[in-house]
Design a protein around this motif. Structure first.
Motif, mmCIF file in Angstrom:
data_model
loop_
_atom_site.group_PDB
_atom_site.id
_atom_site.type_symbol
_atom_site.label_atom_id
_atom_site.label_comp_id
_atom_site.label_asym_id
_atom_site.label_seq_id
_atom_site.Cartn_x
_atom_site.Cartn_y
_atom_site.Cartn_z
ATOM 1 N N LYS A 100 1.047 -1.444 -0.290
ATOM 2 C CA LYS A 100 0.229 0.229 -0.202
ATOM 3 C C LYS A 100 0.595 1.253 -0.104
ATOM 4 C CE LYS A 100 -4.131 -1.483 2.184
ATOM 5 N NZ LYS A 100 -4.954 -2.301 3.248
ATOM 6 N N ASP A 101 2.199 1.021 1.256
ATOM 7 C CA ASP A 101 2.862 1.966 0.648
ATOM 8 C C ASP A 101 3.649 2.343 -0.852
ATOM 9 O OD1 ASP A 101 2.707 3.185 3.716
ATOM 10 O OD2 ASP A 101 4.333 1.807 4.201
ATOM 11 N N LYS A 104 0.721 4.427 -3.045
ATOM 12 C CA LYS A 104 1.298 5.922 -2.694
ATOM 13 C C LYS A 104 2.335 6.162 -3.858
ATOM 14 C CE LYS A 104 -1.790 5.685 1.311
ATOM 15 N NZ LYS A 104 -1.487 5.168 3.043
ATOM 16 N N GLU A 107 2.008 6.182 -7.434
ATOM 17 C CA GLU A 107 1.651 7.650 -7.707
ATOM 18 C C GLU A 107 2.142 8.754 -8.014
ATOM 19 O OE1 GLU A 107 -3.363 8.684 -7.845
ATOM 20 O OE2 GLU A 107 -2.297 7.075 -5.780
ATOM 21 N N LYS A 108 2.558 9.057 -6.249
ATOM 22 C CA LYS A 108 2.873 10.064 -6.252
ATOM 23 C C LYS A 108 3.891 11.017 -6.974
ATOM 24 C CE LYS A 108 5.827 12.343 -2.372
ATOM 25 N NZ LYS A 108 6.751 12.722 -1.365
ATOM 26 N N LYS A 115 2.373 1.455 -10.066
ATOM 27 C CA LYS A 115 1.080 1.186 -9.288
ATOM 28 C C LYS A 115 0.467 0.431 -9.607
ATOM 29 C CE LYS A 115 -2.875 4.337 -8.325
ATOM 30 N NZ LYS A 115 -3.914 4.356 -9.063
ATOM 31 N N GLU A 119 -0.559 -3.029 -7.119
ATOM 32 C CA GLU A 119 -2.521 -3.044 -6.799
ATOM 33 C C GLU A 119 -2.461 -4.903 -7.238
ATOM 34 O OE1 GLU A 119 -4.447 1.560 -7.723
ATOM 35 O OE2 GLU A 119 -4.045 -0.119 -9.191
#
Length: 138
Positions: A100-101, A104, A107-108, A115, A119
Motif C-alpha cells: 500500500k505504501d 502511494k 502514484e505520487k 502502481k 495493485e
C-alpha cells in the motif's frame, strides 16, 4: 526516472517475496500432522505465486534503473502447522502494508505502471492472507 526511495522499496519487496517463497516452499516440505496432505499443497501453490511476484518486481526495478537484490528477508519456517500459518498470516499483513505504501509512492511519482503492478500483487497478497486466516480458524 524513479526516486531512490521507490527503488529501495522495490528491493525491499523483492527481498520479502523471496523470503516467503522459500519459507512457504519449505513449509510445504516440512508440514506434518493430520492436515499435512491438505495444507502442504497450499503452501506450495502460494510459494510459486510469491516467486512470480519477485520476478515481476525485479523486472520493474531493472527497468527503472535499479539492481534487484539477491538476498531474501529473514526466513521463519515455524515448528508446527499452526505456528507456520500464524507466521505466514503476519508476513502477508506486513506485505499488504508495504505494498500500500509503494502504491502511494508510485502514484505520487506518476509511475502508473509500478502502481498498477503493485495493485495486482496486493490483490494476490490479500487472497493469501485470507487463505492463511481461514486455515487458522477453529
Amino acid at each position: 526516472m524513479a526516486s531512490k526511495e521507490l527503488l529501495e522499496k522495490l528491493n525491499d519487496a523483492i527481498a520479502r517475496e523471496m523470503q516467503v517463497s522459500i519459507q512457504y516452499m519449505w513449509q510445504h516440505i516440512m508440514v506434518r500432522g493430520i492436515n499435512a496432505q491438505a495444507i502442504g499443497p497450499i503452501f506450495r501453490q502460494i510459494a510459486i505465486a510469491e516467486m512470480i511476484h519477485a520476478e515481476l518486481i525485479a523486472e520493474r526495478l531493472d527497468y527503472l534503473g535499479g539492481t534487484p537484490t539477491t538476498k531474501p528477508a529473514p526466513i521463519d519456517i515455524g515448528k508446527n502447522t499452526k505456528d507456520m500459518l500464524t507466521i505466514d498470516k503476519k508476513a502477508e499483513e506486513e506485505a499488504i502494508a508495504m505494498y500500500k505504501d509503494i502504491i502511494k509512492l508510485a502514484e505520487k511519482e506518476n509511475d502508473y505502471t509500478t502502481k498498477k503492478l503493485f495493485e495486482q500483487i496486493l490483490a494476490d497478497e490479500e487472497n493469501h492472507h485470507n487463505t492463511f486466516s481461514t486455515l487458522l480458524e477453529e
